[in-house]
Write a protein that holds these residues in place. Structure first.
Motif, PDB file in Angstrom:
ATOM      1  N   LEU A 180      -9.328  -2.851  24.057  1.00  0.00           N
ATOM      2  CA  LEU A 180      -9.318  -3.112  22.615  1.00  0.00           C
ATOM      3  C   LEU A 180     -10.625  -3.738  22.151  1.00  0.00           C
ATOM      4  O   LEU A 180     -11.159  -3.370  21.099  1.00  0.00           O
ATOM      5  N   GLU A 184     -12.867  -1.638  19.504  1.00  0.00           N
ATOM      6  CA  GLU A 184     -13.030  -2.234  18.184  1.00  0.00           C
ATOM      7  C   GLU A 184     -14.489  -2.309  17.753  1.00  0.00           C
ATOM      8  O   GLU A 184     -14.781  -2.317  16.539  1.00  0.00           O
ATOM      9  N   PHE A 196      -7.598   4.998  20.918  1.00  0.00           N
ATOM     10  CA  PHE A 196      -6.608   4.015  20.490  1.00  0.00           C
ATOM     11  C   PHE A 196      -5.262   4.687  20.257  1.00  0.00           C
ATOM     12  O   PHE A 196      -4.214   4.181  20.701  1.00  0.00           O
ATOM     13  N   ARG A 200      -1.884   4.050  22.412  1.00  0.00           N
ATOM     14  CA  ARG A 200      -1.219   3.087  21.533  1.00  0.00           C
ATOM     15  C   ARG A 200       0.057   2.500  22.146  1.00  0.00           C
ATOM     16  O   ARG A 200       0.243   1.281  22.151  1.00  0.00           O
TER      17      ARG A 200
END
Length: 292
Positions: A180, A184, A196, A200
């Motif tokens: 993450l 990001e 992502f 998920r």
């Protein structure tokens, strides 16, 4: 919905004054008292070795003076929002990373030199020539992208992260945080969003949704410490609110927050306690949970 009261905030500040390391006290002053970031930068720089890496227990469970990749990661987190693309401390750290990168383009979880130092019992290298690992290559690369750093280490490290992420289907808690933090911040937003979405369900599964889950677990607000993070999309409003309430409830009588993992030598309890207490305060501030 709970908020951290003024008295509880004051208790946390007192905990930091009594127990936290200088670097974390200065980080608190910068985050909450408008103290200059240069003081934080100087404090972090004191942990940097002449080789450009970071040691001296900046990562509290690595007690030795020798440079380790995890020390570099913590240093980058500590100067987030303070250091810029041309910060000499960061460029020297990149030089060190380049010198200790595995053939696959990533840096190892821990270097074999750790065997010469006092350390937590889990810090064991993967052989004499350990491979690269997403933990900590992912957050290191992500943070350097966010800072806008231009260094030869970053391109192959980024390629390593993309390859490693593409090969993952089931994600553990630590790898989830590393993935993450990379997704990001990496510039290729379309590719980041695709990975992502693919991961998920597994990323969400890496968090302990039950606030009463025992042991060394990671909560939704560990993965999503602010509402504008990528991981925030993994959890419902009710789930985030529940865990923010639990953060407030978990403040200790001494004003701090205690880690949920093994404290293998006494000094690390307050070193991690100061680091974690500041992290909890920053999360509560980001979600508007600190009362006036």
């Amino acid at each position: 919905m709970k908020t951290l009261t003024e008295d509880a905030f004051a208790a946390a500040e007192r905990y930091l004054e009594l127990h936290a390391r200088l670097v974390d006290r200065l980080r608190f002053a910068h985050a909450f008292l408008d103290a200059p970031g240069e003081l934080v930068r100087n404090a972090v720089a004191a942990y940097q070795n002449l080789d450009g890496g970071f040691g001296h227990a900046l990562e509290p469970d690595l007690r030795g003076s020798g440079s380790q990749p995890q020390g570099a990661e913590i240093a980058l987190w500590m100067v987030e929002g303070i250091a810029g693309a041309e910060e000499p401390m960061l460029l020297r750290a990149c030089d060190w990373l380049a010198a200790h990168t595995a053939e696959d383009g990533g840096v190892p979880w821990v270097l074999p030199s750790v065997l010469d130092d006092e350390r937590g019992p889990w810090w064991q290298p993967q052989g004499e020539r350990p491979p690269g690992a997403l933990n900590p290559t992912g957050p290191l690369a992500g943070l350097l992208h966010a800072y806008g750093v231009d260094h030869p280490w970053l391109e192959p490290a980024t390629a390593f992260c993309w390859k490693a992420i593409a090969e993952i289907s089931e994600v553990g808690a630590y790898d989830a945080m590393c993935i993450l933090n990379f997704l990001e911040r990496v510039p290729d937003r379309e590719r980041a969003e695709a990975e992502f979405q693919r991961l998920r369900a597994s990323l969400r599964g890496a968090a302990a949704i039950d606030p009463d889950a025992p042991g060394h677990v990671h909560s939704p607000v560990d993965l999503a410490p602010a509402p504008d993070t990528l991981a925030r999309r993994l959890f419902s409003d009710d789930e985030i609110d529940l865990h923010l309430d639990r953060v407030i409830a978990d403040q200790g009588e001494d004003g701090g927050w205690a880690p949920n993992f093994e404290m293998w030598t006494p000094v690390v309890a307050h070193e991690w306690g100061g680091y974690l207490t500041l992290a909890r305060l920053k999360t509560l501030k980001a979600y508007g949970r600190i009362g006036k």
